[in-house]
Scaffold this motif. Structure first.
Motif, PDB file in Angstrom:
ATOM      1  N   GLY A  78       0.787  -1.174  -0.182  1.00  0.00           N
ATOM      2  CA  GLY A  78       0.089  -0.003   0.002  1.00  0.00           C
ATOM      3  C   GLY A  78       0.703   1.055   0.267  1.00  0.00           C
ATOM      4  O   GLY A  78       0.288   2.051  -0.820  1.00  0.00           O
ATOM      5  N   ALA A  79       2.092   0.869   1.237  1.00  0.00           N
ATOM      6  CA  ALA A  79       3.255   2.257   0.760  1.00  0.00           C
ATOM      7  C   ALA A  79       3.136   3.168  -0.824  1.00  0.00           C
ATOM      8  O   ALA A  79       3.555   3.224  -0.912  1.00  0.00           O
ATOM      9  CB  ALA A  79       4.400   2.032   1.898  1.00  0.00           C
ATOM     10  N   VAL A  81       2.390   2.304  -3.883  1.00  0.00           N
ATOM     11  CA  VAL A  81       1.669   1.909  -4.475  1.00  0.00           C
ATOM     12  C   VAL A  81       0.914   3.972  -3.977  1.00  0.00           C
ATOM     13  O   VAL A  81       1.278   4.726  -4.833  1.00  0.00           O
ATOM     14  CB  VAL A  81       0.406   1.036  -4.418  1.00  0.00           C
ATOM     15  CG1 VAL A  81      -1.031   2.082  -5.199  1.00  0.00           C
ATOM     16  CG2 VAL A  81       0.748  -0.333  -4.917  1.00  0.00           C
ATOM     17  N   HIS A  82       0.793   3.741  -2.872  1.00  0.00           N
ATOM     18  CA  HIS A  82       0.679   5.490  -2.905  1.00  0.00           C
ATOM     19  C   HIS A  82       1.689   5.977  -3.353  1.00  0.00           C
ATOM     20  O   HIS A  82       1.555   7.026  -3.999  1.00  0.00           O
ATOM     21  CB  HIS A  82       0.456   5.498  -0.940  1.00  0.00           C
ATOM     22  CG  HIS A  82      -0.059   6.678  -0.700  1.00  0.00           C
ATOM     23  ND1 HIS A  82      -0.616   7.571  -1.722  1.00  0.00           N
ATOM     24  CD2 HIS A  82       1.365   8.186  -0.034  1.00  0.00           C
ATOM     25  CE1 HIS A  82      -0.454   9.433  -0.751  1.00  0.00           C
ATOM     26  NE2 HIS A  82       1.017   9.543  -0.329  1.00  0.00           N
ATOM     27  N   LEU A  83       3.231   6.243  -3.008  1.00  0.00           N
ATOM     28  CA  LEU A  83       4.504   6.938  -3.237  1.00  0.00           C
ATOM     29  C   LEU A  83       4.070   6.718  -4.828  1.00  0.00           C
ATOM     30  O   LEU A  83       4.890   8.245  -5.225  1.00  0.00           O
ATOM     31  CB  LEU A  83       5.967   6.326  -2.962  1.00  0.00           C
ATOM     32  CG  LEU A  83       5.772   6.238  -1.037  1.00  0.00           C
ATOM     33  CD1 LEU A  83       7.422   5.768  -0.740  1.00  0.00           C
ATOM     34  CD2 LEU A  83       5.684   7.666  -1.075  1.00  0.00           C
ATOM     35  N   TYR A  84       3.745   5.676  -5.319  1.00  0.00           N
ATOM     36  CA  TYR A  84       4.364   5.427  -6.823  1.00  0.00           C
ATOM     37  C   TYR A  84       2.911   6.541  -7.110  1.00  0.00           C
ATOM     38  O   TYR A  84       3.371   7.389  -7.844  1.00  0.00           O
ATOM     39  CB  TYR A  84       3.910   4.250  -7.497  1.00  0.00           C
ATOM     40  CG  TYR A  84       3.792   3.909  -9.211  1.00  0.00           C
ATOM     41  CD1 TYR A  84       4.803   4.686  -9.684  1.00  0.00           C
ATOM     42  CD2 TYR A  84       2.497   3.467  -9.560  1.00  0.00           C
ATOM     43  CE1 TYR A  84       4.924   4.424 -11.114  1.00  0.00           C
ATOM     44  CE2 TYR A  84       2.721   3.890 -11.458  1.00  0.00           C
ATOM     45  CZ  TYR A  84       3.885   4.040 -11.548  1.00  0.00           C
ATOM     46  OH  TYR A  84       3.167   4.267 -13.316  1.00  0.00           O
ATOM     47  N   LEU A  85       1.834   6.636  -6.667  1.00  0.00           N
ATOM     48  CA  LEU A  85       1.156   7.326  -7.822  1.00  0.00           C
ATOM     49  C   LEU A  85       0.932   9.308  -6.862  1.00  0.00           C
ATOM     50  O   LEU A  85       0.315   9.993  -7.844  1.00  0.00           O
ATOM     51  CB  LEU A  85      -0.724   6.686  -7.127  1.00  0.00           C
ATOM     52  CG  LEU A  85      -1.680   5.695  -7.604  1.00  0.00           C
ATOM     53  CD1 LEU A  85      -2.147   5.562  -6.745  1.00  0.00           C
ATOM     54  CD2 LEU A  85      -1.545   5.673  -9.373  1.00  0.00           C
ATOM     55  N   ASP A  86       2.570   9.481  -6.001  1.00  0.00           N
ATOM     56  CA  ASP A  86       2.169  10.324  -5.805  1.00  0.00           C
ATOM     57  C   ASP A  86       3.311  11.150  -6.480  1.00  0.00           C
ATOM     58  O   ASP A  86       3.088  12.279  -6.949  1.00  0.00           O
ATOM     59  CB  ASP A  86       2.645  10.106  -4.010  1.00  0.00           C
ATOM     60  CG  ASP A  86       2.347  12.018  -3.711  1.00  0.00           C
ATOM     61  OD1 ASP A  86       1.692  13.011  -4.080  1.00  0.00           O
ATOM     62  OD2 ASP A  86       3.110  12.070  -2.642  1.00  0.00           O
ATOM     63  N   GLU A  87       4.169  10.519  -7.032  1.00  0.00           N
ATOM     64  CA  GLU A  87       5.479  11.256  -7.777  1.00  0.00           C
ATOM     65  C   GLU A  87       4.623  11.308  -9.108  1.00  0.00           C
ATOM     66  O   GLU A  87       5.287  11.935  -9.661  1.00  0.00           O
ATOM     67  CB  GLU A  87       5.785   9.983  -7.990  1.00  0.00           C
ATOM     68  CG  GLU A  87       7.277   9.558  -6.849  1.00  0.00           C
ATOM     69  CD  GLU A  87       8.315   9.071  -6.786  1.00  0.00           C
ATOM     70  OE1 GLU A  87       7.763   7.875  -7.857  1.00  0.00           O
ATOM     71  OE2 GLU A  87       9.015   8.658  -6.036  1.00  0.00           O
ATOM     72  N   GLN A  88       3.417  10.239  -9.349  1.00  0.00           N
ATOM     73  CA  GLN A  88       3.009  10.675 -10.958  1.00  0.00           C
ATOM     74  C   GLN A  88       2.810  12.553 -11.211  1.00  0.00           C
ATOM     75  O   GLN A  88       2.893  12.682 -12.527  1.00  0.00           O
ATOM     76  CB  GLN A  88       1.915   9.917 -11.411  1.00  0.00           C
ATOM     77  CG  GLN A  88       2.558   8.412 -11.754  1.00  0.00           C
ATOM     78  CD  GLN A  88       1.185   7.478 -12.343  1.00  0.00           C
ATOM     79  OE1 GLN A  88       0.125   8.136 -12.011  1.00  0.00           O
ATOM     80  NE2 GLN A  88       1.694   6.955 -12.330  1.00  0.00           N
TER      81      GLN A  88
END
Length: 119
Positions: A78-79, A81-88
């Motif tokens: 979950g962390a 995925v959250h970091l990946y989506l936040d970097e986009q």
């Protein structure tokens, strides 16, 4: 050999084209509706007979749990995925600056010379 000129009325040709187009459109709509109404259920029935499968309900499907999948693994996924989506997404300032550019006068773009009546 003599040629006989064929004069056809353009309005009658228009009616022929109109009725032909309407016939094609409504025939295709009718055939598609018959396919969806009777053809697809028939194909699904034949597929079920060929595969000899029994339909399963959702309540009959058993969920198999993986004992090695712990809460720490779920939190790490979950962390990530959250970091990946936040970097986009780029974080840009919402300030918009508009600068007005003044064009120099040019007689080539002036319409006043084209409106005068010169003899």
């Amino acid at each position: 050999m003599t040629y006989i000129p064929l004069f056809t009325d353009q309005i009658s040709e228009g009616y022929v084209i109109l009725f032909t187009g309407l016939l094609i459109v409504f025939t295709s709509l009718l055939s598609l509706s018959l396919l969806f109404k009777y053809g697809l259920p028939l194909m699904l029935y034949i597929y079920k007979v060929i595969t000899k499968r029994k339909d399963k309900k959702i309540s009959e499907i058993k969920v198999e749990a993986d004992r090695n999948f712990t809460g720490e693994i779920a939190a790490a996924i979950g962390a990530a995925v959250h970091l990946y989506l936040d970097e986009q997404h780029d974080h840009e300032s919402a300030i918009l600056t508009i600068k007005q550019v003044k064009k120099p006068y040019s007689p080539w773009s002036s319409k006043i010379y084209g409106t005068q009546n010169r003899l």
